[in-house]
Design a protein around this motif. Sequence first.
Motif, PDB file in Angstrom:
ATOM      1  N   ASN A   1      53.334  58.291  43.267  1.00  0.00           N
ATOM      2  CA  ASN A   1      53.112  57.385  44.431  1.00  0.00           C
ATOM      3  C   ASN A   1      51.688  57.336  44.686  1.00  0.00           C
ATOM      4  OD1 ASN A   1      55.947  57.477  44.144  1.00  0.00           O
ATOM      5  ND2 ASN A   1      56.170  59.143  45.988  1.00  0.00           N
ATOM      6  N   LEU A   2      51.032  58.263  44.723  1.00  0.00           N
ATOM      7  CA  LEU A   2      49.636  58.210  44.941  1.00  0.00           C
ATOM      8  C   LEU A   2      48.819  57.304  44.160  1.00  0.00           C
ATOM      9  CD1 LEU A   2      49.004  61.941  46.318  1.00  0.00           C
ATOM     10  CD2 LEU A   2      49.221  59.768  47.646  1.00  0.00           C
ATOM     11  N   LEU A   3      49.041  57.726  42.810  1.00  0.00           N
ATOM     12  CA  LEU A   3      48.278  56.824  41.949  1.00  0.00           C
ATOM     13  C   LEU A   3      48.884  55.197  42.130  1.00  0.00           C
ATOM     14  CD1 LEU A   3      48.637  58.785  38.463  1.00  0.00           C
ATOM     15  CD2 LEU A   3      46.532  58.337  39.782  1.00  0.00           C
ATOM     16  N   ALA A   4      49.942  54.872  42.271  1.00  0.00           N
ATOM     17  CA  ALA A   4      50.196  53.641  42.864  1.00  0.00           C
ATOM     18  C   ALA A   4      49.250  53.023  43.924  1.00  0.00           C
ATOM     19  CB  ALA A   4      51.744  53.359  42.865  1.00  0.00           C
ATOM     20  N   LEU A   5      49.565  53.725  44.888  1.00  0.00           N
ATOM     21  CA  LEU A   5      48.848  53.282  46.308  1.00  0.00           C
ATOM     22  C   LEU A   5      47.332  53.209  45.965  1.00  0.00           C
ATOM     23  CD1 LEU A   5      50.861  55.292  48.820  1.00  0.00           C
ATOM     24  CD2 LEU A   5      50.873  53.004  48.704  1.00  0.00           C
ATOM     25  N   GLY A   6      46.658  54.082  45.235  1.00  0.00           N
ATOM     26  CA  GLY A   6      45.424  54.015  45.188  1.00  0.00           C
ATOM     27  C   GLY A   6      45.014  52.831  44.305  1.00  0.00           C
ATOM     28  N   ALA A   7      45.733  52.670  43.321  1.00  0.00           N
ATOM     29  CA  ALA A   7      45.400  51.364  42.496  1.00  0.00           C
ATOM     30  C   ALA A   7      45.360  50.112  43.110  1.00  0.00           C
ATOM     31  CB  ALA A   7      46.344  51.454  41.194  1.00  0.00           C
ATOM     32  N   ILE A   8      46.706  49.887  44.192  1.00  0.00           N
ATOM     33  CA  ILE A   8      46.659  49.006  44.842  1.00  0.00           C
ATOM     34  C   ILE A   8      45.547  48.789  46.082  1.00  0.00           C
ATOM     35  CG2 ILE A   8      48.263  47.796  46.765  1.00  0.00           C
ATOM     36  CD1 ILE A   8      50.647  48.940  45.009  1.00  0.00           C
ATOM     37  N   GLY A   9      45.175  49.783  46.491  1.00  0.00           N
ATOM     38  CA  GLY A   9      44.129  50.078  47.497  1.00  0.00           C
ATOM     39  C   GLY A   9      42.731  49.463  47.041  1.00  0.00           C
ATOM     40  N   LEU A  10      42.616  50.165  45.752  1.00  0.00           N
ATOM     41  CA  LEU A  10      41.210  49.546  44.966  1.00  0.00           C
ATOM     42  C   LEU A  10      41.508  48.147  44.618  1.00  0.00           C
ATOM     43  CD1 LEU A  10      40.720  52.662  42.418  1.00  0.00           C
ATOM     44  CD2 LEU A  10      39.365  52.002  44.537  1.00  0.00           C
ATOM     45  N   ALA A  11      42.359  47.759  44.257  1.00  0.00           N
ATOM     46  CA  ALA A  11      42.494  46.027  44.047  1.00  0.00           C
ATOM     47  C   ALA A  11      42.240  45.384  45.420  1.00  0.00           C
ATOM     48  CB  ALA A  11      43.919  45.720  43.636  1.00  0.00           C
ATOM     49  N   PHE A  12      42.762  45.599  46.432  1.00  0.00           N
ATOM     50  CA  PHE A  12      42.283  45.003  47.838  1.00  0.00           C
ATOM     51  C   PHE A  12      41.005  45.431  48.353  1.00  0.00           C
ATOM     52  CE2 PHE A  12      46.971  44.466  47.854  1.00  0.00           C
ATOM     53  CZ  PHE A  12      47.260  43.154  48.135  1.00  0.00           C
ATOM     54  N   LEU A  13      40.439  46.428  47.836  1.00  0.00           N
ATOM     55  CA  LEU A  13      38.976  46.674  48.258  1.00  0.00           C
ATOM     56  C   LEU A  13      38.114  45.903  47.434  1.00  0.00           C
ATOM     57  CD1 LEU A  13      37.058  48.580  49.807  1.00  0.00           C
ATOM     58  CD2 LEU A  13      37.178  50.165  47.864  1.00  0.00           C
ATOM     59  N   ALA A  14      38.417  45.785  46.362  1.00  0.00           N
ATOM     60  CA  ALA A  14      37.633  45.198  45.247  1.00  0.00           C
ATOM     61  C   ALA A  14      37.540  43.619  45.668  1.00  0.00           C
ATOM     62  CB  ALA A  14      37.761  45.151  43.690  1.00  0.00           C
ATOM     63  N   ALA A  15      38.865  43.302  46.212  1.00  0.00           N
ATOM     64  CA  ALA A  15      39.072  41.654  46.483  1.00  0.00           C
ATOM     65  C   ALA A  15      38.129  41.135  47.868  1.00  0.00           C
ATOM     66  CB  ALA A  15      40.476  41.280  46.851  1.00  0.00           C
ATOM     67  N   GLU A  16      38.168  42.483  48.870  1.00  0.00           N
ATOM     68  CA  GLU A  16      37.346  42.158  49.992  1.00  0.00           C
ATOM     69  C   GLU A  16      36.036  42.173  49.728  1.00  0.00           C
ATOM     70  OE1 GLU A  16      38.474  41.534  53.141  1.00  0.00           O
ATOM     71  OE2 GLU A  16      40.501  41.112  52.165  1.00  0.00           O
ATOM     72  N   LEU A  17      35.493  43.069  48.819  1.00  0.00           N
ATOM     73  CA  LEU A  17      33.863  42.957  48.406  1.00  0.00           C
ATOM     74  C   LEU A  17      33.477  41.740  47.716  1.00  0.00           C
ATOM     75  CD1 LEU A  17      33.729  46.696  47.187  1.00  0.00           C
ATOM     76  CD2 LEU A  17      33.032  45.648  49.371  1.00  0.00           C
ATOM     77  N   VAL A  18      34.425  41.118  46.840  1.00  0.00           N
ATOM     78  CA  VAL A  18      33.992  39.924  46.156  1.00  0.00           C
ATOM     79  C   VAL A  18      34.155  38.872  47.163  1.00  0.00           C
ATOM     80  CG1 VAL A  18      34.672  38.573  44.351  1.00  0.00           C
ATOM     81  CG2 VAL A  18      34.419  40.836  43.771  1.00  0.00           C
ATOM     82  N   GLY A  19      35.234  38.716  47.919  1.00  0.00           N
ATOM     83  CA  GLY A  19      35.587  37.651  49.064  1.00  0.00           C
ATOM     84  C   GLY A  19      36.086  36.434  48.419  1.00  0.00           C
ATOM     85  N   GLY A  20      36.764  35.909  48.958  1.00  0.00           N
ATOM     86  CA  GLY A  20      37.468  34.462  48.665  1.00  0.00           C
ATOM     87  C   GLY A  20      38.788  34.545  48.112  1.00  0.00           C
ATOM     88  N   SER A  21      39.292  33.355  48.150  1.00  0.00           N
ATOM     89  CA  SER A  21      40.864  33.474  47.790  1.00  0.00           C
ATOM     90  C   SER A  21      41.354  33.696  46.643  1.00  0.00           C
ATOM     91  CB  SER A  21      41.132  31.848  48.207  1.00  0.00           C
ATOM     92  OG  SER A  21      42.619  31.750  48.171  1.00  0.00           O
ATOM     93  N   PRO A  22      40.483  33.325  45.557  1.00  0.00           N
ATOM     94  CA  PRO A  22      41.045  33.654  44.203  1.00  0.00           C
ATOM     95  C   PRO A  22      41.078  35.528  43.998  1.00  0.00           C
ATOM     96  CG  PRO A  22      39.530  31.967  43.911  1.00  0.00           C
ATOM     97  CD  PRO A  22      39.297  32.458  45.316  1.00  0.00           C
ATOM     98  N   ALA A  23      40.018  36.002  44.646  1.00  0.00           N
ATOM     99  CA  ALA A  23      40.045  37.503  44.401  1.00  0.00           C
ATOM    100  C   ALA A  23      40.985  38.269  45.249  1.00  0.00           C
ATOM    101  CB  ALA A  23      38.620  37.875  45.008  1.00  0.00           C
ATOM    102  N   ARG A  24      41.314  37.533  46.203  1.00  0.00           N
ATOM    103  CA  ARG A  24      42.789  38.045  47.002  1.00  0.00           C
ATOM    104  C   ARG A  24      43.966  37.861  46.152  1.00  0.00           C
ATOM    105  NH1 ARG A  24      42.213  35.188  51.443  1.00  0.00           N
ATOM    106  NH2 ARG A  24      40.579  36.316  52.140  1.00  0.00           N
ATOM    107  N   TYR A  25      44.033  36.556  45.668  1.00  0.00           N
ATOM    108  CA  TYR A  25      45.071  36.275  44.800  1.00  0.00           C
ATOM    109  C   TYR A  25      45.367  37.314  43.582  1.00  0.00           C
ATOM    110  CZ  TYR A  25      48.391  33.580  41.814  1.00  0.00           C
ATOM    111  OH  TYR A  25      49.389  33.323  40.873  1.00  0.00           O
ATOM    112  N   GLY A  26      44.313  37.564  42.996  1.00  0.00           N
ATOM    113  CA  GLY A  26      44.254  38.635  41.856  1.00  0.00           C
ATOM    114  C   GLY A  26      44.581  40.034  42.580  1.00  0.00           C
TER     115      GLY A  26
END
Length: 71
Positions: free
Chosen positions: A20-45
């Motif tokens: 459970n923690l690994l899944a939440l961590g992976a999802i959190g990292l994906a959204f953190l990276a999307a916010e750092l990159v910015g833009g709609s394509p990053a959020r879609y990814g």
Amino acid sequence: MSRSDSRAALAAALGNHRRNLLALGAIGLAFLAAELVGGSPARYGAYLVAFAVWMAWFVLAAVDWIARADF
């Protein structure tokens, strides 16, 4: 098989804190990276990564439940 056996197997399969923690961590990292990159394509990814992680989590939990349950 009693219903309590299947419920206990389900609770044990869903109670895997490491998975459970690994899944939440992976999802959190994906959204953190999307916010750092910015833009709609990053959020879609990030949404795609979240969906893939959720599907993997679901399959692993289902396999764990089936392995623990006495069908």
